[in-house]
Design an enzyme around this catalytic site. Structure first.
Site, PDB file in Angstrom:
ATOM      1  N   GLU A  50      -7.015  -7.830  -0.542  1.00 21.53           N
ATOM      2  CA  GLU A  50      -7.361  -7.797   0.884  1.00 21.53           C
ATOM      3  C   GLU A  50      -8.754  -7.228   1.054  1.00 21.53           C
ATOM      4  OE1 GLU A  50      -4.858  -5.497   3.459  1.00 21.53           O
ATOM      5  OE2 GLU A  50      -3.028  -6.120   2.445  1.00 21.53           O
ATOM      6  N   GLU A  94       0.811  -1.220   0.000  1.00 24.15           N
ATOM      7  CA  GLU A  94       0.000   0.000   0.000  1.00 24.15           C
ATOM      8  C   GLU A  94       0.847   1.274   0.000  1.00 24.15           C
ATOM      9  OE1 GLU A  94      -2.628  -0.591   3.321  1.00 24.15           O
ATOM     10  OE2 GLU A  94      -3.973  -1.846   2.151  1.00 24.15           O
TER      11      GLU A  94
HETATM   12  C1  GLA Z   1      -4.113  -2.809   5.209  1.00 23.02           C
HETATM   13  C2  GLA Z   1      -2.800  -3.557   5.260  1.00 23.02           C
HETATM   14  C3  GLA Z   1      -2.863  -4.835   6.030  1.00 23.02           C
HETATM   15  C4  GLA Z   1      -3.706  -4.678   7.269  1.00 23.02           C
HETATM   16  C5  GLA Z   1      -5.069  -4.201   6.878  1.00 23.02           C
HETATM   17  C6  GLA Z   1      -6.017  -4.104   8.048  1.00 23.02           C
HETATM   18  O1  GLA Z   1      -4.870  -3.124   4.113  1.00 23.02           O
HETATM   19  O2  GLA Z   1      -2.286  -3.820   3.984  1.00 23.02           O
HETATM   20  O3  GLA Z   1      -1.548  -5.188   6.385  1.00 23.02           O
HETATM   21  O4  GLA Z   1      -3.127  -3.755   8.117  1.00 23.02           O
HETATM   22  O5  GLA Z   1      -4.946  -2.926   6.312  1.00 23.02           O
HETATM   23  O6  GLA Z   1      -7.294  -3.681   7.651  1.00 23.02           O
END
Ligand code: GLA
Ligand code: ZN
Length: 673
Positions: free
Chosen positions: A312, A153
């Site tokens: 995710e 991210e």
């Molecule tokens: C982000 C991160 C993950 C985790 C999630 C929790 O998407 O990439 O590592 O911290 O948030 O919602």
């Protein structure tokens, strides 16, 4: 050319971030057994493992990862392997404290969390290149490897660093972009407030200043910070391509506008082999499934319409909002399959096994603290079977009805200080127009303002304050060629340097809209205006009004009161074969529905009165067939008309006429063709 689909994955992706380093190896055996039980096809590994993989500078410990990848491979689970460059180990920071980023106020962050990275720091870049090289050399041709996952991210939570290395890097970036310091002076309008520079060396990042900083400088710094992250992504990607040929490389995006505001995903979409996205429900009282649909549509759009992957989301609640409700029964499957409907080639989660320790122990997971005797686990297993049943949709593409123009640079420009009103929010307008289109059951593609949109009957422009002349020509040609355009207020005002276009507002849109805007007159908090039409239409609006002068456009609705009383509020301009609508105030949901209904009629888009509100119907089509997804977000059973019969893939039943979609359920029909 690297492939664009995870290598060796023959089903849709189903699984999650797997962080086995948090558990004794004895637990791994149970993990792989449960993965099989749930139908897991791929997991993301190693994203935060740098400190374990390189316990001291140049000393690697790959033993545990060797055993893990072999174990996953034995159990038929494909691996999305992370480069851990979002979390350099503490030894790195103690040797290179200046790699910790600095805020605009001059405060340096400390080690002890994650993502504390100055992307201009040469030591960081070198260390990131070394660990990426070591991983690629060791695992580049491992049979379990399906996908490379670079970093994590980009842009979240640190969107820009203001340290001295970044200042030097910014000067180099400016020199490359502008050539001469005078060109910077011109672009930034430094004649104003006596800000003229005579040497690149005098230029700083937009650090804390007494009054507002030069807006063009601030805007360029956002571009610079984004480009700098992209440089580092490319550096890692190129190492992986060289040492691990044929394996696609991704980095997980966060396209939801509420979750990342610092990354120009149009530019990033061109850099990755496969677009992947992370999405979390924001529980702010609005309909979370609309925000989800918007993020999914935006993700597909930055992928150029190609299949992408939800890397995710959460099985239930998250832990980082003030209040984190659990998902309702069935909501996880609705969320997952709504992403799939909009182009995702699977549904992955953060994370596989819920942590006992650390910052995210209250974040839901596929295997919750309560283990397998839980609702979440039962729903995970059920979802695994749904995802498995949808394998044949791989490679098909989502059909869209309309385009919404979106540009991160224009959004950034609208967040700068000293604008006509703090109540104007470009993201709010994008959300509102999207929601109105969603409620008309129209599937949205997002498009860059300079992209070819001629295939869409309707193009909607929420608030495109920053707009080039080229974008204006693009939209003019679109309307002349027969398109229907809807433009919202505060569009076409400045060029790419935040300089107001010459002549009257809205510079590049004057001709296509057939009007000029003499002045903006934003409303005070709580102030509302009425806008009315000769057919008895009466709508309410707030936040913004303008003094519009028609120059060819017809007035459809006029202000009945407020600062612009008597002047046009909504106009319609026939140009060439097409029509351009303009709305000069902030309409609520009803007003937007009225406006878009009329524009849709111009665009000959038929209304869908046969579909209930919050029953989402989306299609994917491709060589394997046409698939109709119906997601029922309501508590009532619904019926969705099918124009041809088909086979429902989750139940295996035949479907014809009116498809029954029970309350809260999802149905996916392969239409007979
Ligand atoms: C982000 C991160 C993950 C985790 C999630 C929790 O998407 O990439 O590592 O911290 O948030 O919602
Ligand atoms: Zn820095």
């Amino acid at each position: 050319m690297p492939d664009t689909t995870p290598r060796g994955l023959t089903r849709l992706a189903f699984g999650g971030d797997y962080n086995p380093e948090q558990w004794p190896e004895s637990v791994w055996q149970e993990d792989v057994r449960l993965m099989r039980e749930a139908g897991v096809t791929m997991v993301s590994v190693g994203i935060f493992s740098w400190a374990l993989l390189e316990p001291s500078p140049g000393t690697y410990d790959f033993g545990w990862l060797d055993r893990l990848l072999d174990l996953l491979h034995e159990h038929g689970v494909r691996v999305d392997l992370g480069t851990p460059t979002v979390v350099p180990p503490v030894w790195f920071y103690r040797a290179h404290p200046e790699a910790l980023p600095v805020t605009a106020e001059g405060v340096r962050y400390e080690f002890g969390s994650r993502a504390a990275v100055c992307h201009s720091n040469a030591d960081y870049r070198a260390a990131a290149a070394r660990i990426t090289t070591a991983l690629a050399e060791r695992y580049g041709s491992h049979p379990a490897l399906a996908l490379w996952h670079v970093h994590n991210e980009y842009g979240v939570p640190v969107s820009a660093c203001y340290c001295d290395s970044c200042a030097a890097h910014f000067r180099r970036w400016l020199a490359a972009a502008y050539g001469t310091v005078d060109a910077v002076n011109e672009a930034w309008g430094t004649a104003f407030w006596g800000q003229r520079y005579t040497d690149f060396e005098q230029i700083s990042p937009p650090r804390l200043t007494p009054a507002t900083v030069n807006p063009a400088q601030a805007l360029d710094y956002k571009r610079f910070a984004d480009a700098t992250m992209r440089e580092n992504f490319r550096m890692e990607r190129d190492i992986l391509h060289r040492l691990s040929p044929g394996v696609p490389v991704t980095t997980n995006f966060m396209t939801a506008l509420s979750q990342c505001d610092s990354v120009d995903y149009w530019a990033w979409g061109r850099e990755v082999d496969l677009v992947t996205n992370d999405h979390y429900l924001i529980t702010d009282g609005r309909r979370t499934h609309v925000n989800l649909a918007m993020a999914a549509d935006l993700t597909r759009s930055v992928a150029g319409g190609a299949p992408w992957l939800l890397l995710e989301h959460s099985t239930s609640g998250v832990n980082w909002q003030p209040r984190n409700p659990a998902k309702a029964p069935g909501q996880m499957a609705r969320n997952s399959l709504a992403h799939v409907a909009r182009g995702s080639e699977g549904a992955m989660f953060f994370q596989w096994r819920q942590s006992r320790r650390g910052a995210e122990k209250f974040h839901s997971a596929m295997v919750p603290h309560g283990g397998t005797g839980t609702r979440v686990w039962r729903e995970v297993v059920e979802l695994g079977s749904f995802v498995d049943a949808l394998a044949e949709i791989r490679g098909t593409r989502t059909d869209a009805d309309v385009a919404v123009l979106w540009d991160w640079h224009s959004w950034w420009a609208q967040t700068l200080d000293w604008r006509p009103s703090v109540d104007h929010d470009a993201r709010e307008r994008a959300d509102a127009f999207y929601e109105a289109l969603y409620d008309r059951h129209l599937t949205v593609d997002f498009a860059h303002p300079e992209a070819d949109v001629s295939r869409y009957p309707l193009v909607v422009v929420p608030a495109l304050y920053l707009m080039t002349e080229a974008a204006g020509r693009n939209l003019t040609a679109y309307v002349e060629g027969g398109g229907t355009l809807v433009v919202s207020y505060f569009s076409g005002i400045v060029d790419e340097h935040d300089a107001v276009h010459e002549g009257a507002y809205p510079g590049p849109l004057r001709d296509v809209l057939g009007l000029t805007v003499e002045e903006f007159s934003p409303l005070l908090p709580g102030e509302r205006v009425r806008i009315t039409g000769p057919d008895g239409t009466e709508l309410g609006a707030d936040v913004w009004t303008e003094f519009v002068v028609p120059r060819g456009a017809d007035t459809v609705l006029a202000y009945a009161d407020g600062p612009a009383a008597g002047l046009p509020a909504v106009t319609r301009h026939r140009l060439g074969e097409g029509t351009a609508w303009y709305v000069s105030t902030r309409l609520g949901a009803d007003g937007l529905d009225t406006l878009l209904g009329r524009a849709a009629a111009d665009a000959r888009i038929a209304p869908r009165p046969d579909l209930p509100r919050d029953v989402e119907v989306v299609r994917r089509t491709g060589e394997s067939g046409t698939y109709l997804f119906a997601v029922n977000h309501t508590g009532a059973d619904a019926k969705v008309p099918l124009e041809v019969p088909g086979t429902e893939l989750l139940t295996g039943e035949r479907a014809a006429g009116r498809l029954a979609v029970p309350a809260g359920a999802v149905r996916v029909v392969r239409l007979d063709g």
